[in-house]
Write an enzyme that holds these catalytic residues in place. Structure first.
Site, PDB file in Angstrom:
ATOM      1  N   CYS A  54      35.915  42.696  56.866  1.00  0.00           N
ATOM      2  CA  CYS A  54      36.063  40.985  56.789  1.00  0.00           C
ATOM      3  C   CYS A  54      37.570  40.539  57.392  1.00  0.00           C
ATOM      4  O   CYS A  54      38.075  41.648  58.020  1.00  0.00           O
ATOM      5  CB  CYS A  54      36.280  40.792  55.348  1.00  0.00           C
ATOM      6  SG  CYS A  54      37.258  41.485  54.236  1.00  0.00           S
TER       7      CYS A  54
ATOM      8  N   CYS B 140      32.081  38.817  55.257  1.00  0.00           N
ATOM      9  CA  CYS B 140      32.525  37.614  55.218  1.00  0.00           C
ATOM     10  C   CYS B 140      31.450  36.282  54.733  1.00  0.00           C
ATOM     11  O   CYS B 140      30.277  36.642  54.983  1.00  0.00           O
ATOM     12  CB  CYS B 140      33.538  36.845  56.255  1.00  0.00           C
ATOM     13  SG  CYS B 140      32.601  37.478  57.720  1.00  0.00           S
TER      14      CYS B 140
ATOM     15  N   CYS C 260      33.545  35.305  60.773  1.00  0.00           N
ATOM     16  CA  CYS C 260      33.440  36.569  60.534  1.00  0.00           C
ATOM     17  C   CYS C 260      34.117  37.327  61.932  1.00  0.00           C
ATOM     18  O   CYS C 260      33.766  36.874  62.934  1.00  0.00           O
ATOM     19  CB  CYS C 260      32.021  37.283  60.489  1.00  0.00           C
ATOM     20  SG  CYS C 260      31.207  36.679  58.806  1.00  0.00           S
TER      21      CYS C 260
END
Length: 159
Positions: free
Chosen positions: A7, A79, A87
């Site tokens: 992430c 994400c 992302c």
């Protein structure tokens, strides 16, 4: 097989996924986590939640994807596109999948509401990880096309 949960900040979701995966995974399967812009610290609520679940937190730290200890075989971004997050795009010859989860670090409200956001993120990730680990892993390890399809399918599961 090495799985990278990726992430941006590597303080909540990817940390929860890394620790949960390693807690549940069979020998030979290992998760790591990283962020494209690591915060440098693991969110204290993530650590507390993992401890309550009986999952080891030793060695967890927020880190950059530039310093991975292993080359991943699969990269799962966690994400939240729905929240407008961008992302990170891992480049390299890996299987890629996306398991979007809202970032509990951005939760607002009462203590109970914020805690609920962390619990929800954890439950979604754990449910998906359990679904992943219930698959015939020995077969998937050698069938990247099927692994990708299964990871994509699992990414749509809710808690």
């Amino acid at each position: 097989m090495n799985i990278l949960f990726l992430c941006t900040g590597n303080s909540c979701r990817s940390i929860l996924a890394e620790a949960t995966f390693n807690h549940l995974a069979p020998t030979g399967w290992k998760a790591m986590s990283a962020g494209s812009q690591p915060t440098g610290t693991v969110h204290p609520r993530s650590l507390a939640l993992l401890a309550r679940e009986g999952i080891a937190t030793d060695g967890l730290h927020s880190k950059s994807w530039d310093n991975l200890p292993l080359v991943p075989d699969a990269v799962i971004t966690v994400c939240s596109n729905a929240a407008g997050e961008t992302c990170p795009a891992y480049l390299g010859p890996v299987v890629r999948a996306h398991w979007g989860v809202d970032d509990p670090a951005h939760a607002t409200g009462t203590e109970a509401e914020i805690e609920a956001a962390f619990t929800t993120a954890y439950r979604i990730l754990r449910h998906r990880i359990e679904a992943f680990l219930a698959l015939p892993l020995a077969q998937l390890e050698h069938d990247r096309t099927r692994l990708k399809a299964e990871l994509d399918r699992i990414g749509a599961l809710s808690a």
